[in-house]
Design an enzyme around this catalytic site. Structure first.
Site, PDB file in Angstrom:
ATOM      1  N   GLU A 476       0.854  -1.172   0.000  1.00  0.00           N
ATOM      2  CA  GLU A 476       0.000   0.000   0.000  1.00  0.00           C
ATOM      3  C   GLU A 476       0.901   1.237   0.000  1.00  0.00           C
ATOM      4  OE1 GLU A 476      -4.072   0.572   2.601  1.00  0.00           O
ATOM      5  OE2 GLU A 476      -2.350  -0.304   3.557  1.00  0.00           O
ATOM      6  N   ASN A 514      -5.943  -1.909   6.614  1.00  0.00           N
ATOM      7  CA  ASN A 514      -6.204  -2.061   8.047  1.00  0.00           C
ATOM      8  C   ASN A 514      -7.519  -1.402   8.448  1.00  0.00           C
ATOM      9  OD1 ASN A 514      -3.965  -3.584   8.521  1.00  0.00           O
ATOM     10  ND2 ASN A 514      -2.669  -1.880   9.144  1.00  0.00           N
TER      11      ASN A 514
END
Ligand code: NAD
Length: 733
Positions: A476, A514
């Site tokens: 990411e 997350n």
């Protein structure tokens, strides 16, 4: 159209060469098939032609079907896409069957022309189904080449006869890993497994193919299944041995896929039903099941995310248009779990690495991690001793920041502490050149805040790896408020070098992955606190295609990490913090020292060797199971919506800038139900209106966290879909 060329030599051997213009790898499309068909006709009709070699003008044979063709096949059918898909599939069967029969008399099986496939390198999907229809498959001894049928990996199955031919060639049991798991083999292993007939030195490939053509007898051209008295190796389903295979295979497939992957079930059905009938009928059955799978929204969504969009992101679909930013020398600061992994993947990709830690011992331990992985590779014969020496030779483990001079990228992976990271940033910037990009691997701290410690915030960025770094496919990339385009391009080029898939997101709490996965874990824990059977929670997750239930996942990532994140989040959110009920469970577990897998105790019990045994029986006394248990679907909706709504909010807030990244990132980052194509694809599958209805029900019963985001409500009202409304504008790489 010159995808295939045709030439006949003085001895009457025709060579059909596959060489798609302007592509490094051959892929098949509809016009390509038509041309191949006409060239086969030409060779068979010409009396002067003794036989045909099908080969490639490139270093590889073919990468497979151009998967965009599937969408075209459907579109061509107008109101009846299934008919069009079925007919196009049967047309492919017709061509391959023509190759297989090669003009022979169907009764006497005589008079055909030998057709040989000569594979210089990789041959995948249709690129192996064509050879399977040929009378002999000869491959060049190219250890890097991969041969096989990987279709199942993108939610379909080999539908151009590959399924039927492979099972008839080697038996259902032996064919299972190649069909059901998409196992690929290098030429020598493919020969040993019986996938291909011969492996020769690359320079001898065409000579040997020609020699075979000129020496072939009538009997060499008859496939076992076309010969009298054919029996399927290992037994057909009604044979006792075959019966065992099919029962076992069904159980195994359902166990592994939980029934959510339509392709695996359809494949098995095609194999079973096909085994009961003659070959040509089996092909028709294969075509019917193939059509059935292609008409299932899951296959289109999987192809879109796992093939087309994944590849687009890897090729730089969201990369700013800037000159090449390839990394030559990377500095990795912090040689702990993450830093050691980042050093390994970088060195393995040919990048020089300076691995810095506060203590030499820690730096050395970080480097030793690479050595351990390389040794494992050697044991598995995947790595040579030279390669190990080469990779280790690229890593300098040190405590000396001065060694970072000359690095063009830094990846910082020290403790998750703002002050320590700030200090490291300043120390690094004092020694590196003015063009060096600084990346942090933080998982929770805002990039824009960390960038304040940098003298060059436009060159400061987040590159967030997942653990274990060498296995996880997603990276990411996080743009802070001040991050400039060159930093983004650098991060993307780095990720491409280390052969992972990137997504680029804006800076917000927990970034993207997350942000979605924490609510999933929390929802699972919350249900336990409410008295929902923990087994129901875990199984509901798996039955909807999540690789791990939420309780197993938190055990894997560790309960104390969960506690740390919960405390920090509560501090940041104050009264708005919604997860008090979750924390009560989490904190109680941590207080008892049940920290998850790493402490051999958590929501699950573990034996001394660390093997998971079952859910911890103490859970039942701490959180008594309610008499009334919820419906499975309700549990699944809670677990899915917890993740999916965060993905929608991330899009709504501009954290996600491209829906492709939302879906690809979800599958590769945390294994979000791959059959669905990702959270946004799943919402498109059920429709925004139905999604809002589910949200309304859940929020009335369980609270505002399930409230439908305004964007979703608006889409429901307008009858829009995510891929309809946010279809990305195709940008050149
Ligand atoms: P870790 O504790 O295993 O490693 C940190 C390393 O940094 C240690 O070796 C330590 O000695 C070293 N270090 C500390 N201060 C230093 C300094 N001033 N100079 C040089 N080295 C120093 O931690 P980790 O799990 O590898 O995590 C590192 C970072 O990666 C954190 O920011 C974490 O949030 C992030 N992250 C972790 C995970 C994960 O799953 N563990 C996943 C993604 C991101």
């Amino acid at each position: 159209m010159t995808d295939f060329t045709y030439a006949v030599d003085a001895e009457g051997v025709a060579t059909i060469t596959w060489d798609v213009a302007e592509k490094s790898m051959n892929v098949m499309n509809q016009p390509g098939f038509e041309l191949l068909d006409s060239l086969i006709d030409k060779g068979l009709a010409n009396e002067g032609v003794k036989g045909i070699i099908i080969t490639s003008g490139k270093k590889d044979f073919a990468g497979g079907m151009d998967l965009n063709v599937i969408a075209q096949m459907k579109a061509a059918g107008g109101d009846n896409p299934a008919k069009s898909v079925f007919e196009a599939t049967m047309a492919m069967h017709g061509i391959l069957r023509k190759i297989e029969r090669a003009g022979m008399d169907p009764k006497t099986l005589k008079g055909g022309k030998p057709i040989v496939a000569a594979l210089p390198g990789t041959a995948l999907g249709i690129g192996f189904e064509i050879p399977l229809a040929c009378h002999r498959i000869i491959a060049a001894d190219n250890p890097k080449a991969k041969i096989g049928l990987p279709e199942i990996m993108v939610g379909i199955f080999p539908g151009a006869g590959g399924t039927t031919r492979l099972v008839r060639k080697m038996g259902a049991m032996m064919a299972a890993p190649f069909l059901l798991e998409g196992k690929l083999s290098a030429p020598k292993a493919a020969k040993a497994a019986g996938l291909i007939d011969e492996v020769v030195a690359p320079e001898d490939l065409l000579t040997r193919a020609k020699e075979w053509v000129l020496g072939a007898k009538d009997a060499d051209l008859v496939k076992p299944w076309d010969a009298k008295g054919y029996k399927m190796p290992g037994g057909a389903p009604y044979h006792p041995a075959g019966f065992m295979t099919f029962v076992g295979a069904s159980a195994m497939v359902l166990g592994k896929t939980m029934g959510v992957y339509p392709a695996a079930k359809a494949l098995l059905a095609a194999v079973y039903e096909g085994a009961l009938v003659p070959f040509d009928t089996a092909l028709k059955i294969e075509a019917r099941w193939f059509t059935n799978v292609l008409m299932n929204p899951s296959s289109s969504a999987m192809i879109r995310s796992l093939f087309i969009n994944k590849e687009a992101l890897e090729k730089g679909a969201v990369r700013p248009a800037l000159p090449d930013q390839k990394v030559a020398k990377v500095g990795v600061i912090g040689a702990g779990m993450m830093g050691a992994g980042i050093a390994y993947v970088s060195a393995n990709a040919g990048i020089e690495v300076v691995l810095v830690d506060a203590k030499q011992e820690a730096a050395d331990k970080g480097k030793a991690y690479s050595e351990g992985l390389l040794d494992k590779g050697i044991a598995r014969k995947k790595v040579t001793a030279e390669k190990k020496a080469e990779v280790l030779g690229r890593i300098t483990a040190t405590t000396d920041y001065a060694a970072l001079a000359g690095c063009d990228l830094i990846v910082e992976a020290v403790f998750e502490d703002m002050a320590i990271k700030a200090e490291v940033t300043a120390k690094v910037e004092a020694v590196v050149g003015p063009d060096c990009i600084f990346a942090t691997n933080t998982s929770t701290l805002p990039i824009s805040d960390l960038a304040k410690a940098s003298a060059r915030p436009d060159q400061f960025i987040g590159i967030h790896f997942f653990s274990p770094v060498d296995k996880m496919l997603l990276v990411e990339i996080i743009r802070g408020k001040a991050t400039g385009d060159r930093a983004v391009a650098k991060a993307l080029d780095f990720v491409r070098q280390i052969r992972k898939t990137p997504i680029v997101v804006n800076d917000a709490r927990f970034f993207y992955a997350n942000r979605c996965i924490i609510p999933y874990i929390n929802e699972g824990i919350r249900m336990v606190a409410e008295g929902v059977e923990p087994v129901l929670v875990e199984n509901a997750a798996k039955l909807v295609g999540m690789p791990l239930g939420p309780l197993q996942l938190v055990d894997e990532t560790s309960i104390d990490l969960g506690v740390k994140i919960a405390k920090a989040t509560r501090l940041a959110m104050g009264d708005a913090y919604p997860d008090g009920a979750v924390d009560a469970v989490l904190f109680a577990m941590a207080d008892q020292g049940r920290l998850g897998k790493k402490s051999n105790s958590g929501f699950y019990s573990y034996d001394d060797a660390g093997k998971r045994q079952g859910l911890w029986d103490g859970l039942a006394s701490a959180y008594p199971v309610a008499e009334d248990q919820p419906e499975l679907t309700l549990v699944q909706h809670r677990l899915l919506m917890a993740q999916v709504l965060e993905a929608v909010r991330a899009l709504e807030e501009g954290v996600l800038m491209d829906i492709r990244e939302g879906d690809v990132g979800a599958i590769l980052g945390w294994g979000f139900a791959p059959w669905s194509g990702g959270p946004l694809s799943w919402l498109d599958m059920i429709g925004a209106a139905r999604a809002v209805e589910i949200c309304d029900g859940l929020s009335a019963e369980f609270g505002a966290r399930f409230a439908a985001p305004a964007l979703l409500r608006e889409m429901a009202e307008k009858g829009e879909s995510f891929y309809g409304r946010f279809a990305p504008v195709q940008k050149a790489a």
